[in-house]
Structures are given as C-alpha cells and as structure tokens.
Design a protein around this motif. Structure first.
Motif, PDB file in Angstrom:
ATOM      1  N   GLU A   1      11.089 -11.446  -3.311  1.00 48.45           N
ATOM      2  CA  GLU A   1      10.676 -10.250  -2.876  1.00 48.45           C
ATOM      3  C   GLU A   1      11.235  -9.824  -1.918  1.00 48.45           C
ATOM      4  OE1 GLU A   1       6.558 -12.067  -1.294  1.00 48.45           O
ATOM      5  OE2 GLU A   1       5.062 -10.838  -2.404  1.00 48.45           O
TER       6      GLU A   1
ATOM      7  N   ASP B   1       2.307  -2.847  -4.068  1.00 53.46           N
ATOM      8  CA  ASP B   1       1.631  -4.030  -4.517  1.00 53.46           C
ATOM      9  C   ASP B   1       1.019  -3.915  -5.530  1.00 53.46           C
ATOM     10  OD1 ASP B   1       2.518  -5.284  -1.171  1.00 53.46           O
ATOM     11  OD2 ASP B   1       1.216  -3.435  -0.398  1.00 53.46           O
ATOM     12  N   GLY B   2       1.177  -4.790  -5.651  1.00 51.59           N
ATOM     13  CA  GLY B   2      -0.402  -5.113  -6.867  1.00 51.59           C
ATOM     14  C   GLY B   2       0.438  -4.812  -7.981  1.00 51.59           C
TER      15      GLY B   2
END
Length: 683
Positions: A570, A582-583
């Motif tokens: 990240e 995200d996700g």
C-alpha cells in the motif's frame, strides 16, 4: 614499480580501450588510452595495461567493462543457436508480444536470432500451477540435441512452458542435452530467468546461449593473454546492473554483460558526483560510435527490469537505464536524397575513423566538424594513434559532401553538423528527464568519453540544464567505474499467488534461503568486501491488473507476515499512483533479491590537483574557434595543471591527454576540490 599493488579498470569501446590504474600501495592514479583492436579486443586490452605497468605480477585485480556481448547482439554476430522447446511453442521467439519495428507502414518483418529450422519441439507439458501433465522423454530430447549439433549449432537453449512454476521437466531435459552436447554451451531458461511470461524468459535465455561461445572464447583469450604476461590476480567483469561478477560467472551468464561498458560509466559518474555534492546528474557518455545517456536522481542510478538491445531482442535482467543513440565522434554526416542533413547512426569507428585520421575514410564525421571549427588541437590527437590530424582533408570532405550541396560555407556546414548532433543528444537527454517527470534545470550534465566535453555547453543551453560537472579524466571514466563498482548478484523467482492464499512465513524463509545461496556466489569470487548488503523487493499488483509495482521489503529473523506485505504494498502503490483501490485482492507475482558486496571505497580526493597553478599560468596560447556563427579567439589551457578554485571564462579550450573541453562563449568553468570542472552560465 617494486612494492606496488595495482587495481586496474579497463573499458573497451568501439574506438578506444581506456585503462584506469590505481596503485593501492601509494595512492597514485595513472590512465592510458589506446586504440581498440578489432577482431580480438583482448590484444588492445593487454597493450593498454602494458603501456603503464611493467610487471603484471604486481596487479591484484583487473576489472573489465566489455562491449563484446553488446556488439555481437547489435551486429547479430553471435553463435548459431538451437532451441529445444515444448510442443506447440516453437514460434514464441518470433511472435514476441505481437509488436512491430515501426508503428506505421506495411512492413512488420522481424528475423529472430534463431532460425525456425533450429527451433525444435519435444512432447512435454507442465501446467501453470506447476503440476506435470506429461513427463519429458530424455531420449527424445537427446535425439533432438544431436540433430541440432549435427546441423551446425554451437549453442543450445532448453525452454519449456511454465518452467518457472516447476522446472523438473526442464532440468531433466538439460541433463540429457549436456550428456550429448559437444561443448559447455547449454542454457536452461529457468537457470537464467525463473520468472513468469514466456517470451521474456525465452528471449533472455536464447540471447544468453547466442552469446556464450562468443563471450566465453573472448574471456578465455583474455585470461590466457594476461597469464602469459605473468598476471596471477582476479579478473572481474562489469554487469549491466552496475555491479561486477567473477569471470566464471560471466562465462555462464554472458547476457548479463549486454550493457557492461556503459553501466561502468554511470557507476563512476554517480560516485564522482556524490563526492562533489551533486545528487542529480545526467550522464553523457560520448565515444566514437554512440552517445549514452542515463539519469541519476537522489544519488541513485535508475534500474530497469528489462531492456530491448534492439527491436525484438529483449533481455529481462536488471540493468541501469541507459538510452543510446548513434551520435559519437565517428558518426558520419551526409545529405540525404531529400536534401536534408543527416548525422549517424553509421559510424567510421576507429578504423578508418574520421577523415582527419587520414586512414582512408572520405566522408565527414562529427570529429571532423570539431577539427575544422578549431575545437580540437590537430597536433594533440587523443589515443596516441596518430601524430597529427589532417585539417585540410576534413575541410575538403565537409566542403564536397555537405557545404557545396547545401550552399553553405565550410564553417557553416561544420557548425550545422554539430548543431544536428547536439539536437539528437538533447533529444536523448529530454527522453530520460522531461519525459520521466524530471526538471532538467535541477540536474547537471556529466560529460565523459572522448568527445562528451566538447558538446557540454551546447547541451546546457539547449536543454536548460543547471550546469555541467566534467570529471578529472573524462576519457577514461568508464574504466574508473570498473575500479569503484561493487560486486552484485540479482535473483528473481515467480510466486504468482493471491496474498490471501499465501503462506507469508514460508515465503520469507524461501527468500532468505535464496539470499544465502546468492551470498555464497559472492564468497566464491575471492574478493574482499567492506560490507555485504541485501535488498529484497516484491512485484505486486491488484487482481486484474497487468503491470506490477516494486515493493521494497525488510526481512529479518522474525517470520514475514501478510500484514507486513500488505502495508509495504500500500505504501509503494500510494507513492506511485496517489491512491489505493478498495476491496480488490492483492497478488504477489515475483520476489527479487539483490546481494551487494561493497568494495572498499576509492577516496575521490585522490583526484584533487596538488600544486596546481592559477588559470593565467596554465594558459598556453590561443586558437581561433568558430561558434554561434562567428570566429572567436579562445584561450587554450592545460586542464590538469589548474589549481582548485581556478576559473576560466569561455570561449576557452582546456586540453588533456584523454579529451578536450570546450567552454562556450557565455559560460565559465571552475575547478572544484576534487579536480572536477564545474561549467555554468557566466554571472
């Protein structure tokens, strides 16, 4: 010299062989520049050392930056090579990535280095998950190998699909080939690159096989020649990643020398600039044949995971990012059929060389233009090959080939040649700076090679660079880089797992095992190190993406965790793209390890002039120089006699044995505490 202990760097270019000699016993530095010997570079190599060192038994280490592999690739003069591959994958090398040499036009032809008749198939198959669908038949492999050898192949590459996931079939096939192959030149693709993506793996491994007979025989001649002179020390070879390796490793992995010579120059430039307080530089290596540019930001040279030596000849091994164009001192100038002036890429090389050499070439070159415009002293040609240069022959060639067809005076035509060459060089500098998001105004040019310092001022003005830093010995900078380069070995292994499915602790242990094996390779070289560093990086991406992000990783004695990998990814992804996704699951594609043996640092203060003199006392006369459309009276100075702090205003010519430095009108040069020349705008 009794009691001496020499460490010698030798860079063999297309025109000159450069030698840098460090006498460790007394801290003395000596340089030499001799013409390269075509056909067998080892002759010029040994002649260059012998011109300065009487007793080869006093040499402790010889470090070599070579262009043998580079030239063999560019000129397609490697060995006839065969490929043994999985059934159905005979044409991977020719299909590449479905790219083409030119974007537009009807022609998209590409001829691979291995002819289709020398690419043979065997029945075996490993699936992408590493499971063996069909085991290899060693007898079939041996029969195909015998057929390739009988057909005239000198080297062979064994490449099986998905070998990165499980190399058992490939390993057994290689053993079968080696049992019948008539020489040691057998390459296993997964030994060279156990990484996903079949074309890049096959291309890199094939080029390794293609180079092995050429590079190995050259290095054998070099070893034999040095031993015949009484040399008993170590021979190290510069790699494309800026590190060095043992000569035995170079014979096994010659593809790692693809950009050996240019890489040495970048390493030297980085060390010199760092000592002088310049963290941001653009190296400009101008030899007789080419102009090599590389960007160093924050004191670190940029490494590329792969490069294309020429179209379709992809080498996937860590290399210093270097952009090369055909704009050297020997680049030939001509007027094309459309009436436009062209410079390069064809070069006169060192033999016959520029027209002014008087060795048979009749077409003008960049060097001839510099001679005609007064920027090169005809009575002091570099390299010791000639007593003097023939100005009238150079003028005549420029007149008949350029000036008359274009309706220009000889001087205007010569300056047009230089302007076009400078424009091409400026374009290469913009490519590595502006197009990569760097502001040239924050960088200094670092010219080296025999001709680089003649064009520095033009590049400062044309690109908007802050200044230029000319090293003490520009003509032998790459040879210096051989002496100061660390020993480095890189290793890569494909993982290709989602982070959620990965055993992070086992991954950490695998990385440490590989790091120890790589460290053992350093230990076997017989070279002393001041320290050994280990760098670990993951190639990672979000599921569905195709391009990876490099993720630096700290691995210690504690077990590696998935959380540590996620956090590192990240950080790297946010730094590259400014936001996270995200996700979406994360995938670990490869891990990369670099083990670096730090060689004792060379004190750059050794280059500082001792007992130097003020500029006025170093002035030896004047010479008329044509620049910016007019003649100027330029002062001539003995560059190596200038004291620290001495200032010379342009127009001026600073002469030394390995190069000439031209300080353009409107610029000023000052000697810094390390003997470098800092050139900047006056005022």
């Amino acid at each position: 010299m009794s009691g001496s202990a020499f460490v010698i760097g030798v860079d063999v270019g297309g025109t000159f062989t450069d030698v840098f000699i460090l006498d460790e016993a007394n801290g003395r530095i000596t340089t030499a520049k001799v013409p390269s010997t075509r056909g067998d570079q080892s002759k010029g190599f040994i002649e260059g050392i012998a011109s300065r060192v009487a007793d080869f038994g006093e040499i402790r280490t010889v470090v070599h930056g070579t262009t043998v592999g580079t030239n063999a690739l560019l000129e397609r003069k490697g060995a006839r090579t065969g490929i043994i591959t999985t059934e159905g994958f005979r044409d991977v090398l020719e299909m590449r990535r479905r790219d083409r040499p030119t974007t537009w036009g009807l022609k998209g032809a590409f001829t691979p280095v291995v002819a289709r008749t020398d690419r043979v198939e065997v029945t075996e198959r490993v699936l992408a998950d590493g499971s063996v669908l069909r085991a290899v038949d060693e007898r079939e492999v041996a029969a195909q190998a015998k057929a390739l050898a009988e057909a005239g192949c000198d080297a062979v590459c064994v490449f099986f699909i998905n070998g990165y996931a499980n190399n058992d079939n490939e390993r057994r096939a290689v053993e079968a080939v080696r049992s019948v192959w008539p020489n040691p030149y057998v390459t296993a693709a997964t030994e060279i690159l156990p990484e996903i993506r079949e074309f890049e793996r096959l291309s890199t491994a094939t080029l390794n096989a293609y180079l092995q007979p050429v590079v190995s025989s050259y290095l054998d001649r070099l070893e034999t020649g040095l031993k015949a002179e009484g040399f008993t020390g170590d021979i190290l070879i510069v790699q494309s990643n800026g590190g060095v390796m043992s000569i035995d490793t170079a014979k096994r992995y010659p593809v790692r020398t693809a950009l050996s010579g240019p890489a040495a120059g970048v390493i030297a430039a980085t060390r010199i600039a760092s000592a002088a307080g310049f963290d941001n530089i653009i190296t400009c290596d101008m030899g007789g044949t080419s102009f090599d540019v590389s960007l160093v930001a924050g004191g670190e040279a940029a490494l590329a995971a792969q490069t294309a030596i020429d179209f379709g000849m992809v080498v996937r091994t860590p290399m210093i990012e270097i952009t090369t164009i055909g704009a050297g001192g020997g680049s030939i100038a001509a007027v094309d059929k459309g009436g436009l002036l062209q410079v390069g890429p064809e070069s006169a090389g060192s033999d016959p060389g520029p027209v002014a050499y008087g060795l048979g070439n009749t077409r003008p070159t960049v060097t001839d233009a510099n001679v005609v415009l007064g920027r090169i002293n005809p009575d002091r040609p570099i390299g010791g090959k000639l007593d003097r240069l023939d100005i009238e022959a150079a003028r005549s060639a420029i007149d008949s080939h350029i000036a008359t067809p274009l309706g220009l005076s000889v001087e205007a035509a010569a300056e047009a040649i230089l302007k076009l060459a400078n424009a091409k060089m400026a374009g290469a500098i913009r490519l590595v700076s502006i197009e990569k998001g760097h502001d040239p105004a924050k960088f200094a040019a670092m010219p080296f090679g025999g001709g680089g310092a003649l064009h520095t001022g033009a590049l400062i003005k044309e690109v908007g660079l802050a200044s230029a830093l000319v090293p003490r010995f520009p003509g032998v900078t790459s040879a210096l880089g051989c002496v100061v380069a660390d020993m480095r070995h890189d290793r890569v292994q494909t993982v290709n797992r989602l982070l959620s499915e990965l055993d992070a602790a086992e991954l950490g242990r695998a990385i440490l095992r590989d790091a120890e094996e790589t460290r053992a390779v350093l230990g076997s070289a017989g070279v002393g190190f001041s320290a050994i560093d280990r760098l670990v990086e993951l190639d990672m991406l979000y599921l569905g993406q195709t391009h990876t992000v490099g993720v630096p990783l700290e691995i210690g004695e504690e077990d590696l965790t998935a959380d540590a990998i996620r956090e590192a990814f990240e950080t790297a992804y946010r730094s590259a793209f400014g936001r996270l996704l995200d996700g979406i699951p994360m995938r670990v594609m490869n891990y990369r390890i670099a083990v670096i043996g730090r060689r004792p640092q060379l004190d750059m203060a050794l280059f500082a002039p001792h007992g130097g003199k003020p500029a006025a006392e170093c002035r030896t006369g004047t010479r008329r120089v044509y620049a910016e459309g007019a003649w100027h009276e330029a002062g001539i100075y003995e560059r190596l006699s200038l004291a620290v702090g001495a200032r010379v205003a342009g127009p001026a010519l600073l002469e030394q044995a390995d190069t000439t430095i031209f300080v353009d009108p409107g610029l000023v040069a000052e000697v810094d505490g390390f003997g470098n020349l800092v050139i900047s705008r006056a005022g």
